[in-house]
Design a protein around this motif. Structure first.
Motif, PDB file in Angstrom:
ATOM      1  N   SER A 280     106.344-102.521  73.865  1.00  0.00           N
ATOM      2  CA  SER A 280     106.733-103.761  73.175  1.00  0.00           C
ATOM      3  C   SER A 280     105.521-104.338  72.453  1.00  0.00           C
ATOM      4  O   SER A 280     104.370-103.943  72.726  1.00  0.00           O
ATOM      5  CB  SER A 280     107.260-104.803  74.173  1.00  0.00           C
ATOM      6  OG  SER A 280     106.196-105.273  74.976  1.00  0.00           O
ATOM      7  N   GLY A 281     105.786-105.295  71.601  1.00  0.00           N
ATOM      8  CA  GLY A 281     104.698-105.976  70.910  1.00  0.00           C
ATOM      9  C   GLY A 281     103.864-106.800  71.877  1.00  0.00           C
ATOM     10  O   GLY A 281     102.640-106.890  71.735  1.00  0.00           O
ATOM     11  N   THR A 282     104.514-107.388  72.864  1.00  0.00           N
ATOM     12  CA  THR A 282     103.786-108.160  73.875  1.00  0.00           C
ATOM     13  C   THR A 282     102.761-107.273  74.570  1.00  0.00           C
ATOM     14  O   THR A 282     101.600-107.643  74.746  1.00  0.00           O
ATOM     15  CB  THR A 282     104.778-108.725  74.919  1.00  0.00           C
ATOM     16  OG1 THR A 282     105.581-109.716  74.279  1.00  0.00           O
ATOM     17  CG2 THR A 282     104.064-109.347  76.110  1.00  0.00           C
TER      18      THR A 282
ATOM     19  N   VAL B 256      99.825-106.400  72.264  1.00  0.00           N
ATOM     20  CA  VAL B 256      98.850-107.483  72.153  1.00  0.00           C
ATOM     21  C   VAL B 256      98.011-107.553  73.428  1.00  0.00           C
ATOM     22  O   VAL B 256      96.784-107.682  73.391  1.00  0.00           O
ATOM     23  CB  VAL B 256      99.566-108.825  71.864  1.00  0.00           C
ATOM     24  CG1 VAL B 256      98.615-110.000  72.017  1.00  0.00           C
ATOM     25  CG2 VAL B 256     100.174-108.804  70.465  1.00  0.00           C
TER      26      VAL B 256
ATOM     27  N   TYR C 184     102.768-117.015  67.162  1.00  0.00           N
ATOM     28  CA  TYR C 184     103.426-116.325  68.278  1.00  0.00           C
ATOM     29  C   TYR C 184     102.960-114.882  68.317  1.00  0.00           C
ATOM     30  O   TYR C 184     102.972-114.185  67.300  1.00  0.00           O
ATOM     31  CB  TYR C 184     104.949-116.374  68.092  1.00  0.00           C
ATOM     32  CG  TYR C 184     105.712-115.651  69.178  1.00  0.00           C
ATOM     33  CD1 TYR C 184     105.794-116.186  70.457  1.00  0.00           C
ATOM     34  CD2 TYR C 184     106.346-114.435  68.918  1.00  0.00           C
ATOM     35  CE1 TYR C 184     106.483-115.525  71.462  1.00  0.00           C
ATOM     36  CE2 TYR C 184     107.038-113.770  69.915  1.00  0.00           C
ATOM     37  CZ  TYR C 184     107.102-114.321  71.185  1.00  0.00           C
ATOM     38  OH  TYR C 184     107.789-113.660  72.184  1.00  0.00           O
ATOM     39  N   HIS C 185     102.539-114.439  69.512  1.00  0.00           N
ATOM     40  CA  HIS C 185     102.113-113.040  69.672  1.00  0.00           C
ATOM     41  C   HIS C 185     102.755-112.419  70.901  1.00  0.00           C
ATOM     42  O   HIS C 185     102.148-111.550  71.534  1.00  0.00           O
ATOM     43  CB  HIS C 185     100.592-112.972  69.807  1.00  0.00           C
ATOM     44  CG  HIS C 185      99.827-113.468  68.617  1.00  0.00           C
ATOM     45  ND1 HIS C 185      99.658-112.724  67.463  1.00  0.00           N
ATOM     46  CD2 HIS C 185      99.186-114.649  68.391  1.00  0.00           C
ATOM     47  CE1 HIS C 185      98.934-113.418  66.594  1.00  0.00           C
ATOM     48  NE2 HIS C 185      98.639-114.591  67.134  1.00  0.00           N
ATOM     49  N   GLY C 186     103.948-112.877  71.293  1.00  0.00           N
ATOM     50  CA  GLY C 186     104.589-112.329  72.482  1.00  0.00           C
ATOM     51  C   GLY C 186     104.312-113.198  73.697  1.00  0.00           C
ATOM     52  O   GLY C 186     103.835-114.334  73.583  1.00  0.00           O
TER      53      GLY C 186
ATOM     54  N   ASP D  93      97.363-113.041  62.489  1.00  0.00           N
ATOM     55  CA  ASP D  93      98.595-112.501  61.908  1.00  0.00           C
ATOM     56  C   ASP D  93      98.545-112.892  60.429  1.00  0.00           C
ATOM     57  O   ASP D  93      98.145-114.019  60.112  1.00  0.00           O
ATOM     58  CB  ASP D  93      99.792-113.153  62.623  1.00  0.00           C
ATOM     59  CG  ASP D  93     101.139-112.649  62.135  1.00  0.00           C
ATOM     60  OD1 ASP D  93     101.229-112.170  60.991  1.00  0.00           O
ATOM     61  OD2 ASP D  93     102.111-112.767  62.895  1.00  0.00           O
TER      62      ASP D  93
ATOM     63  N   ASP E 139      97.494-108.678  64.324  1.00  0.00           N
ATOM     64  CA  ASP E 139      98.830-108.495  64.896  1.00  0.00           C
ATOM     65  C   ASP E 139      99.792-108.178  63.753  1.00  0.00           C
ATOM     66  O   ASP E 139     100.182-109.055  62.990  1.00  0.00           O
ATOM     67  CB  ASP E 139      99.258-109.759  65.637  1.00  0.00           C
ATOM     68  CG  ASP E 139     100.606-109.578  66.343  1.00  0.00           C
ATOM     69  OD1 ASP E 139     101.307-108.588  66.035  1.00  0.00           O
ATOM     70  OD2 ASP E 139     100.953-110.424  67.179  1.00  0.00           O
TER      71      ASP E 139
ATOM     72  N   VAL F 234     102.775-106.763  64.281  1.00  0.00           N
ATOM     73  CA  VAL F 234     104.084-106.509  64.888  1.00  0.00           C
ATOM     74  C   VAL F 234     105.189-106.795  63.873  1.00  0.00           C
ATOM     75  O   VAL F 234     106.183-106.066  63.796  1.00  0.00           O
ATOM     76  CB  VAL F 234     104.233-107.339  66.185  1.00  0.00           C
ATOM     77  CG1 VAL F 234     105.674-107.402  66.649  1.00  0.00           C
ATOM     78  CG2 VAL F 234     103.346-106.744  67.285  1.00  0.00           C
ATOM     79  N   ILE F 235     105.016-107.843  63.081  1.00  0.00           N
ATOM     80  CA  ILE F 235     105.997-108.126  62.021  1.00  0.00           C
ATOM     81  C   ILE F 235     105.475-107.686  60.660  1.00  0.00           C
ATOM     82  O   ILE F 235     106.189-107.054  59.883  1.00  0.00           O
ATOM     83  CB  ILE F 235     106.362-109.623  62.007  1.00  0.00           C
ATOM     84  CG1 ILE F 235     107.249-109.933  63.224  1.00  0.00           C
ATOM     85  CG2 ILE F 235     107.088-109.988  60.711  1.00  0.00           C
ATOM     86  CD1 ILE F 235     107.949-111.257  63.195  1.00  0.00           C
TER      87      ILE F 235
ATOM     88  N   ALA G 282     104.686-102.853  66.572  1.00  0.00           N
ATOM     89  CA  ALA G 282     105.916-102.758  67.380  1.00  0.00           C
ATOM     90  C   ALA G 282     107.071-102.700  66.375  1.00  0.00           C
ATOM     91  O   ALA G 282     106.899-102.213  65.254  1.00  0.00           O
ATOM     92  CB  ALA G 282     106.047-103.944  68.332  1.00  0.00           C
ATOM     93  N   LYS G 283     108.212-103.196  66.750  1.00  0.00           N
ATOM     94  CA  LYS G 283     109.367-103.383  65.863  1.00  0.00           C
ATOM     95  C   LYS G 283     109.663-102.166  64.972  1.00  0.00           C
ATOM     96  O   LYS G 283     110.219-101.201  65.438  1.00  0.00           O
ATOM     97  CB  LYS G 283     109.191-104.660  65.042  1.00  0.00           C
ATOM     98  CG  LYS G 283     109.009-105.888  65.976  1.00  0.00           C
ATOM     99  CD  LYS G 283     109.471-107.151  65.404  1.00  0.00           C
ATOM    100  CE  LYS G 283     109.043-108.339  66.246  1.00  0.00           C
ATOM    101  NZ  LYS G 283     110.066-109.076  66.886  1.00  0.00           N
TER     102      LYS G 283
HETATM  103  N1  PLP Z   1     103.547-110.421  67.834  1.00  0.00           N
HETATM  104  C1  PLP Z   1     104.321-110.950  66.866  1.00  0.00           C
HETATM  105  C2  PLP Z   1     103.701-111.388  65.571  1.00  0.00           C
HETATM  106  C3  PLP Z   1     105.696-111.083  67.063  1.00  0.00           C
HETATM  107  O1  PLP Z   1     106.466-111.622  66.113  1.00  0.00           O
HETATM  108  C4  PLP Z   1     106.253-110.629  68.287  1.00  0.00           C
HETATM  109  C5  PLP Z   1     107.708-110.726  68.511  1.00  0.00           C
HETATM  110  O2  PLP Z   1     108.467-111.223  67.731  1.00  0.00           O
HETATM  111  C6  PLP Z   1     105.410-110.091  69.258  1.00  0.00           C
HETATM  112  C7  PLP Z   1     104.055-109.988  68.999  1.00  0.00           C
HETATM  113  C8  PLP Z   1     105.966-109.597  70.562  1.00  0.00           C
HETATM  114  O3  PLP Z   1     106.713-108.439  70.342  1.00  0.00           O
HETATM  115  P1  PLP Z   1     107.839-107.984  71.385  1.00  0.00           P
HETATM  116  O4  PLP Z   1     108.987-108.931  71.221  1.00  0.00           O
HETATM  117  O5  PLP Z   1     108.153-106.572  70.998  1.00  0.00           O
HETATM  118  O6  PLP Z   1     107.227-108.085  72.741  1.00  0.00           O
END
Ligand code: PLP
Length: 437
Positions: A118-120, A123, A146-148, A213, A246, A248-249, A272-273
């Motif tokens: 996962s993104g969480t 990170v 937001y980073h998870g 981000d 980050d 992830v997005i 992630a994603k």
């Molecule tokens: N980092 C960012 C910028 C995010 O937007 C998200 C989730 O939306 C995450 C990390 C966490 O990712 P995950 O939901 O896959 O744990």
């Protein structure tokens, strides 16, 4: 059209059942508002069919992860073929190598990739890697970003005006956050180059990493300025802190990720994603010398990163096919569709006479229910009345068959058409006109 929020739908009765066994009745909180969530039956392309048989145009796309929409035929074919050969085969597989190769070929800052789920997790691993590499404890992150749900990044997510000092101070987001977590989290103002660089310099030798981000969704969904990126990366490097980007997005911004578009070369990147093709995924990628903290060959790696389902064959298969479909031309087409949609939404806002505004970049948009200039978390802050209007807008759009996030965000996919998005823009205009009266 969905009959939500009528009291006699299948969704309503499912929610009543769910309230008995799930806290708050749900696992997924973000895409809905009271009185109950609409339950999905199936999804295909840009559309969800709900349990009552209604069609909903899905602009959330599983929180920006489905860059090809739902059930893309090429991904489904590849995954279906894979399933009869196993799901998670204990041993490493070629698919994992191939997806890592694809990522390293596309992004100059990637020497090595470590997959997770996962993104969480990505990170968390990147922050641990930075701590292990530098031997320092603290992390700097942007206010509102937001980073998870890893402890050290769940800080100052919804800091309120009454907490705003001159510099952003760390504010716990989750009840029970230990003081030690707040002490080791440094908060930076977004898009304020001098102030952010000064805070980084002041924290000096304490900082393991600066986490950024390119367009944090909750700081108003405005892109980082080149001045801001330059100031904080230079300040971070001057103090010896690792720069973690980050993505992830923002990896959906371009063929070499957002970093290719914004011209920044981080030490570590979290992913992630979209790289999972619709399946759970995460990854840390970056420079050889830092990624070496994950290398087990010396005996005990500096940072342990295992995980039962990491780099499983289903995710790796789907991710590889999904990313292969994202050619440079596919990114260009998707970004052009995003530019067109934001421009049409801005025209619709003007016609509606409601004081809204549209921000975003690439295939992402956000509708704000105020027209004050937005540059960072604090300027994006909405009053309770403005938030009530945003909730009314989201609800009104859902009743018309369009799903955007409760924060007003939408994420486009490659299978959406101009005609579908034009209908969405008309629906937004209709709802804003109602709010304007
Ligand atoms: N980092 C960012 C910028 C995010 O937007 C998200 C989730 O939306 C995450 C990390 C966490 O990712 P995950 O939901 O896959 O744990």
């Amino acid at each position: 059209m969905p009959r939500w929020p009528d009291p006699d739908t299948k969704s309503r009765s499912l929610y009543d059942r769910a309230l008995n066994v799930l806290p708050g009745g749900v696992t997924r909180v973000a895409p809905w508002q009271p009185p109950y969530p609409v339950y999905a039956q199936s999804c295909k392309g840009a559309w969800i069919t709900d349990v009552d048989g209604n069609q909903i145009f899905d602009l959330i796309n599983n929180f920006a992860s489905l860059i090809h929409g739902h059930a893309h035929p090429a991904i489904i074919d590849a995954v279906t073929a894979q399933l009869s050969h196993g799901t998670a085969c204990t041993m490493p597989t070629e698919r994992e190598v191939a997806l890592a190769e694809l990522l390293c070929e596309r992004v100059p800052a990637f020497d090595k990739v470590r997959f997770c789920n996962s993104g969480t997790e990505a990170v968390m691993l990147a922050v641990k890697a930075a701590r292990a590499f530098t031997g320092r404890p603290a992390l700097a992150k942007v206010e509102g970003a937001y980073h998870g749900t890893y402890d050290h990044v769940e800080v100052s997510l919804d800091s309120r005006p009454e907490n705003w000092g001159n510099d952003p101070n760390p504010v716990a987001f989750v009840a029970g956050t230990p003081k030690a977590v707040l002490d080791d989290t440094v908060i930076l103002p977004f898009n304020q180059p001098e102030a952010a660089a000064r805070i980084i310099r002041e924290q000096g030798a304490r900082l393991a990493a600066v986490l950024i981000d390119l367009m944090p969704i909750y700081t108003g969904c405005v892109p980082a300025t080149p001045e801001f990126l330059k100031a904080i990366t230079e300040a971070a490097r001057a103090t010896g802190a690792i720069v973690i980007l980050d993505e992830v997005i923002s990896f959906r911004f371009g063929y070499s990720g957002g970093q290719g578009v914004f011209g920044i070369e981080p030490d570590l990147t979290t992913l992630a994603k979209i790289i999972g093709g619709g399946f759970p995924v995460g990854a840390v990628a970056g420079k050889e010398k830092i990624m070496a903290v994950f290398d087990h060959r010396s005996g005990k790696p500096a940072v342990a990163s295992t995980g039962t389902f990491t780099a499983n064959m289903v995710t790796m298969t789907a991710g590889l096919v999904g990313m292969e479909l994202m050619t440079e031309e596919a990114f260009d087409r998707l970004n052009a569709l995003g530019d067109r949609t934001r421009s049409k939404l801005s025209d619709a806002v003007r016609r509606s006479q409601y004081p809204a505004q549209i921000t975003g970049h690439g295939s992402i948009f956000k509708i704000h229910t105020h027209s004050r200039p937005v540059n960072d978390y604090r300027s994006a802050w909405s009053t309770p009345e403005e938030l009530a209007d945003l909730a009314a807008l989201q609800a009104g759009l859902l009743r018309r068959g369009f799903l955007i996030s409760t924060k007003g965000n939408g994420f486009l996919s490659t299978v959406m058409t101009e005609a579908e998005l034009d209908s969405f823009v008309d629906a937004v205009e209709g709802e804003l006109r109602i709010l304007a009266t």
